[in-house]
Write a protein that holds these residues in place. Structure first.
Motif, PDB file in Angstrom:
ATOM      1  N   SER A  61       0.448  -1.321  -0.081  1.00 25.74           N
ATOM      2  CA  SER A  61      -0.592  -0.444   0.073  1.00 25.74           C
ATOM      3  C   SER A  61       0.943   1.826   0.188  1.00 25.74           C
ATOM      4  O   SER A  61       0.327   2.400   0.009  1.00 25.74           O
ATOM      5  N   ARG A  62       2.159   0.736  -0.154  1.00 25.21           N
ATOM      6  CA  ARG A  62       3.014   2.310  -0.223  1.00 25.21           C
ATOM      7  C   ARG A  62       3.794   2.540  -1.410  1.00 25.21           C
ATOM      8  O   ARG A  62       4.207   0.805  -1.618  1.00 25.21           O
ATOM      9  N   ILE A  63       4.022   3.618  -1.806  1.00 27.97           N
ATOM     10  CA  ILE A  63       4.453   3.779  -2.750  1.00 27.97           C
ATOM     11  C   ILE A  63       5.488   4.589  -2.710  1.00 27.97           C
ATOM     12  O   ILE A  63       5.855   5.886  -1.918  1.00 27.97           O
ATOM     13  N   ILE A  64       7.081   4.853  -3.341  1.00 26.69           N
ATOM     14  CA  ILE A  64       7.789   5.471  -3.389  1.00 26.69           C
ATOM     15  C   ILE A  64       7.998   6.361  -5.356  1.00 26.69           C
ATOM     16  O   ILE A  64       7.815   5.586  -5.354  1.00 26.69           O
ATOM     17  N   SER A  91      -8.351   2.323  -9.939  1.00 25.16           N
ATOM     18  CA  SER A  91      -7.007   2.893  -9.954  1.00 25.16           C
ATOM     19  C   SER A  91      -7.532   3.655  -8.390  1.00 25.16           C
ATOM     20  O   SER A  91      -9.012   3.452  -8.260  1.00 25.16           O
ATOM     21  N   GLY A  92      -6.782   4.653  -7.686  1.00 24.89           N
ATOM     22  CA  GLY A  92      -6.700   5.042  -6.092  1.00 24.89           C
ATOM     23  C   GLY A  92      -6.427   6.107  -6.276  1.00 24.89           C
ATOM     24  O   GLY A  92      -5.604   7.249  -6.942  1.00 24.89           O
ATOM     25  N   PHE A  93      -6.992   6.935  -5.217  1.00 24.68           N
ATOM     26  CA  PHE A  93      -5.813   7.876  -4.278  1.00 24.68           C
ATOM     27  C   PHE A  93      -4.314   7.772  -3.609  1.00 24.68           C
ATOM     28  O   PHE A  93      -4.736   6.909  -2.658  1.00 24.68           O
ATOM     29  N   ALA A  94      -3.648   7.968  -3.161  1.00 27.57           N
ATOM     30  CA  ALA A  94      -2.823   8.621  -2.361  1.00 27.57           C
ATOM     31  C   ALA A  94      -3.053   9.674  -1.147  1.00 27.57           C
ATOM     32  O   ALA A  94      -2.682  10.871  -1.652  1.00 27.57           O
ATOM     33  N   LYS A  95      -1.944   9.456   0.182  1.00 23.40           N
ATOM     34  CA  LYS A  95      -1.490  11.075   0.725  1.00 23.40           C
ATOM     35  C   LYS A  95      -0.653  10.747   0.755  1.00 23.40           C
ATOM     36  O   LYS A  95       0.350  10.213   0.698  1.00 23.40           O
ATOM     37  N   PRO A  96       0.372  11.676   1.401  1.00 28.34           N
ATOM     38  CA  PRO A  96       1.378  11.770   1.186  1.00 28.34           C
ATOM     39  C   PRO A  96       2.219  11.339   3.169  1.00 28.34           C
ATOM     40  O   PRO A  96       1.199  11.858   3.497  1.00 28.34           O
ATOM     41  N   LEU A 105      12.818  12.541  -3.422  1.00 28.02           N
ATOM     42  CA  LEU A 105      12.165  11.090  -2.425  1.00 28.02           C
ATOM     43  C   LEU A 105      10.683  11.777  -1.837  1.00 28.02           C
ATOM     44  O   LEU A 105      11.012  12.118  -1.619  1.00 28.02           O
ATOM     45  N   ALA A 106       9.966  10.757  -2.384  1.00 27.92           N
ATOM     46  CA  ALA A 106       8.562  10.717  -1.787  1.00 27.92           C
ATOM     47  C   ALA A 106       8.231   9.111  -0.676  1.00 27.92           C
ATOM     48  O   ALA A 106       7.869   8.652  -1.830  1.00 27.92           O
ATOM     49  N   LEU A 107       7.038   9.626   0.002  1.00 26.91           N
ATOM     50  CA  LEU A 107       7.079   8.202   0.585  1.00 26.91           C
ATOM     51  C   LEU A 107       5.062   8.449  -0.106  1.00 26.91           C
ATOM     52  O   LEU A 107       4.518   9.567   1.216  1.00 26.91           O
ATOM     53  N   ILE A 108       5.094   7.568  -0.276  1.00 24.70           N
ATOM     54  CA  ILE A 108       2.717   7.764  -0.465  1.00 24.70           C
ATOM     55  C   ILE A 108       2.291   7.073   0.102  1.00 24.70           C
ATOM     56  O   ILE A 108       2.384   6.066  -0.203  1.00 24.70           O
ATOM     57  N   GLU A 109       0.843   7.174   0.723  1.00 20.85           N
ATOM     58  CA  GLU A 109       0.150   5.423   0.614  1.00 20.85           C
ATOM     59  C   GLU A 109      -1.175   5.780  -0.197  1.00 20.85           C
ATOM     60  O   GLU A 109      -1.988   6.915   0.195  1.00 20.85           O
ATOM     61  N   ILE A 110      -1.542   4.084  -0.077  1.00 22.90           N
ATOM     62  CA  ILE A 110      -2.908   3.928  -1.231  1.00 22.90           C
ATOM     63  C   ILE A 110      -4.360   4.272  -0.146  1.00 22.90           C
ATOM     64  O   ILE A 110      -3.778   3.668   0.901  1.00 22.90           O
ATOM     65  N   GLY A 112      -7.861   3.483   0.164  1.00 21.06           N
ATOM     66  CA  GLY A 112      -9.043   2.556  -0.735  1.00 21.06           C
ATOM     67  C   GLY A 112      -8.149   1.498   0.015  1.00 21.06           C
ATOM     68  O   GLY A 112      -7.280   1.197  -0.135  1.00 21.06           O
ATOM     69  N   ASP A 113      -8.534   0.743  -0.924  1.00 23.25           N
ATOM     70  CA  ASP A 113      -8.507  -0.884  -1.155  1.00 23.25           C
ATOM     71  C   ASP A 113      -7.225  -1.622  -2.278  1.00 23.25           C
ATOM     72  O   ASP A 113      -7.358  -3.038  -2.153  1.00 23.25           O
ATOM     73  N   LEU A 114      -7.095  -0.881  -3.150  1.00 21.37           N
ATOM     74  CA  LEU A 114      -5.718  -1.170  -3.443  1.00 21.37           C
ATOM     75  C   LEU A 114      -4.778  -1.375  -3.805  1.00 21.37           C
ATOM     76  O   LEU A 114      -4.198  -0.927  -2.500  1.00 21.37           O
ATOM     77  N   ARG A 115      -4.402  -2.685  -4.084  1.00 23.90           N
ATOM     78  CA  ARG A 115      -2.755  -3.077  -3.282  1.00 23.90           C
ATOM     79  C   ARG A 115      -2.048  -3.741  -4.471  1.00 23.90           C
ATOM     80  O   ARG A 115      -2.532  -4.369  -5.735  1.00 23.90           O
ATOM     81  N   LEU A 116      -1.210  -3.618  -4.179  1.00 21.48           N
ATOM     82  CA  LEU A 116       0.249  -3.268  -5.147  1.00 21.48           C
ATOM     83  C   LEU A 116       1.040  -4.548  -4.892  1.00 21.48           C
ATOM     84  O   LEU A 116       1.741  -4.500  -3.995  1.00 21.48           O
ATOM     85  N   PRO A 117       1.928  -5.154  -6.157  1.00 22.41           N
ATOM     86  CA  PRO A 117       2.621  -5.872  -5.304  1.00 22.41           C
ATOM     87  C   PRO A 117       4.263  -5.912  -5.537  1.00 22.41           C
ATOM     88  O   PRO A 117       4.763  -4.317  -5.841  1.00 22.41           O
ATOM     89  N   ALA A 118       5.107  -5.810  -4.185  1.00 22.15           N
ATOM     90  CA  ALA A 118       6.523  -5.052  -4.060  1.00 22.15           C
ATOM     91  C   ALA A 118       7.273  -5.066  -4.458  1.00 22.15           C
ATOM     92  O   ALA A 118       7.634  -5.950  -4.391  1.00 22.15           O
ATOM     93  N   LEU A 119       8.313  -4.244  -4.551  1.00 26.39           N
ATOM     94  CA  LEU A 119       8.961  -5.020  -5.509  1.00 26.39           C
ATOM     95  C   LEU A 119      10.818  -4.953  -4.350  1.00 26.39           C
ATOM     96  O   LEU A 119       9.845  -4.615  -3.339  1.00 26.39           O
ATOM     97  N   THR A 120      11.546  -5.614  -4.457  1.00 27.70           N
ATOM     98  CA  THR A 120      12.272  -6.289  -3.273  1.00 27.70           C
ATOM     99  C   THR A 120      13.508  -4.562  -4.176  1.00 27.70           C
ATOM    100  O   THR A 120      13.853  -4.493  -5.701  1.00 27.70           O
ATOM    101  N   ILE A 121      14.065  -4.347  -3.164  1.00 24.79           N
ATOM    102  CA  ILE A 121      15.592  -3.553  -3.364  1.00 24.79           C
ATOM    103  C   ILE A 121      16.499  -4.179  -3.188  1.00 24.79           C
ATOM    104  O   ILE A 121      17.120  -4.960  -2.450  1.00 24.79           O
TER     105      ILE A 121
END
Length: 514
Positions: A61-64, A91-96, A105-110, A112-121
């Motif tokens: 639920s968190r996006i870079i 599609s959905g909305f996110a908050k900072p 760099l910015a970290l935002i959070e979805i 709503g119910d949208l969920r995404l597969p996380a990438l590996t660093i």
């Protein structure tokens, strides 16, 4: 603990050749979590896009993304941050959550119910060369396709471009990676990936080429990203292992098998020679023992013959005299003579023969095996403790270093999960509803090897796999023909999977308590 374990393995892996080219399957798998970040405005009646960039999921639920991508939304509370995934219509909305302009760099959070597969660093930041891929939503591609800003609300796959790392270039503000994978406006905030689809950095800006110079681009390096995530209490997947292709892994596995087979042949030859020498020793001991037993039996038989003959002579003389007092001597002498001669004959005919030598040798050799010698069996059932074999695995995430489970010879795991058998392989296919990945767990009782193959699928492919999986119910443990039946059922799902998995985890198991 695992992170330290993987980091240590990475140091060992420096001696292993790394993958020369990016694996398209891994880049495609990473692209599932790359989204378009849209700054949305409204005039009270109509919603319209103001600008857009790229972002990628660091958790479900968190996006870079870049700080400059969301800057307008932070300065104007009438603007919102929209998230458009590469697939689907959710599609959905996110908050900072956190913004760091100093390293973009910015970290935002979805929301709503949208969920995404996380990438590996990638936790290995020492590379200064090698092929990389940039993934994102460049505006020039949108324009070339005839798309306007309103079209960006529709889900579309991100654009992938390849290039090479040109080196690390610490700028005045933050540590960055210089590379040649083409990016344009709209790519900002997208990931720069290594050959295994792991994030090396966050694409930020390009160098001004003045239309004639070679083009270079900059990504915020993981030396900036990882501390930023840590400061904001984000537990990301970090993998510091060298990037290895499955082809390289399979080749190494084949070489390992060949080495083991060669070692086994040598060991067998040595064991055969040792067994031959042991058999010769046992043979000699048996021959001496049988020869001694035969000689003793013949010697005793000879003495009994002499005793019987002597007693017979005494009885014969007593009979010749014919006196009444000699009747008792006749009876005793005759009895002794008969018993001695019969016993001598019995000893003679029952003395050990030559075949007794073979019986003794075979019994001695078999007795050592039954007592737990080299040929004793090694059970593969019971509670198993399995340890991850990093050198035999292709690790793209952060797996468990060790697992434990109960295995029964009928393929029942932990007393409740039946494994299917097909072509001699025990396996169970898992198609979860929570994540877009199919896993195949398999166990080989002969080598006591447990393996997990993970296939990272698109939403469309995952939906098809779930539909196929929903057509059958796995039999319960103990049901008649459960293993064979399940092996056939799972074939429908496995037929939908790519030829090679994105991740392969190999564990070596031991029976607990041994």
């Amino acid at each position: 603990m695992l992170r330290l374990f993987l980091s240590f393995a990475a140091l060992l892996g420096l001696m292993v050749p790394t993958q020369a080219f990016a694996d398209p399957a891994d880049v495609d798998a990473a692209a599932r979590g790359v989204v378009r970040v849209v700054i949305i405005g409204t005039d009270g009646t109509e919603v319209y896009p103001v600008s857009h960039g790229t972002g990628f999921a660091i958790t479900s639920s968190r996006i870079i993304t870049n700080a400059h991508v969301v800057r307008e939304a932070l300065q104007d509370d009438t603007l919102r941050i929209g998230i458009v995934p590469p697939e689907g219509n959710d599609s959905g909305f996110a908050k900072p959550i956190a913004v760091s302009p100093k390293n973009d760099l910015a970290l935002i959070e979805i929301v709503g119910d949208l969920r995404l597969p996380a990438l590996t660093i990638s936790g290995n930041d020492g590379a200064d060369s090698g092929e990389v891929s940039a993934v994102g939503y460049p505006m020039n591609v949108d324009r070339a396709q005839g798309l306007d800003l309103n079209d960006i609300f529709n889900s579309q796959p991100p654009v992938k471009s390849r290039g090479f790392i040109s080196g690390r270039r610490p700028s005045r503000q933050f540590d960055s990676i210089l590379h040649t994978a083409p990016i344009a406006r709209g790519n900002s905030g997208g990931p720069l990936l290594d050959g295994c689809g792991r994030v090396l950095g966050v694409n930020s800006f390009g160098a001004d080429s003045s239309g004639s110079d070679a083009e270079f681009f900059f990504a915020v390096s993981n030396r900036e990203l990882i501390p930023f995530l840590r400061d904001n209490n984000v537990s990301a997947q970090i993998n510091a292992l060298p990037c290895r292709s499955l082809a390289e892994l399979d080749d190494a596995e084949q070489q390992r098998i060949e080495r083991e087979q060669t070692a086994a042949r040598i060991e067998l030859a040595q064991r055969t020679e040792a067994d031959r020498m042991k058999r010769d020793r046992v043979q000699l001991e048996a021959e001496l023992e049988v020869a001694e037993a035969r000689e003793n039996a013949m010697a005793i038989a000879f003495l009994l013959i002499l005793l019987g003959a002597g007693a017979g002579v005494v009885a014969w003389k007593a009979q010749r005299r014919g006196e009444e007092s000699d009747e008792r001597i006749l009876m005793i002498g005759g009895t002794i003579s008969a018993i001695a001669i019969v016993s001598a004959l019995a000893l003679w005919f029952t003395r050990p023969g030559i075949e007794a030598i073979d019986h003794k040798v075979n019994a001695a050799m078999a007795g050592e095996d039954e007592d737990g010698g080299e040929n004793a069996s090694d059970p593969a059932n019971g509670t198993l403790v399995c340890t991850l074999q990093v050198d035999r695995s292709r690790i793209t995430g952060t797996p468990d270093e060790a697992i434990e489970f109960d295995w029964a010879e009928d393929g029942c795991v932990n007393g409740r999960t039946q494994y299917g058998v097909s072509a001699g392989t025990w396996s169970r296919v898992f198609v979860p509803n929570e994540t877009d990945a199919v896993a195949i767990n398999s166990y080989d009782p002969g080598s006591k090897t447990f393996r997990t193959d993970r296939f990272l699928l698109s939403r469309t492919a995952m939906a098809e796999a779930r539909t196929t999986r929903g057509k059958y119910s796995p039999p319960k443990c103990g049901a008649v023909g459960a293993a064979t039946s399940l092996g056939d059922m799972q074939g429908g799902v496995t037929a939908l999977l790519p030829e090679s998995p994105n991740e392969r985890l190999v564990y070596s198991c031991e029976v607990k308590g041994e």
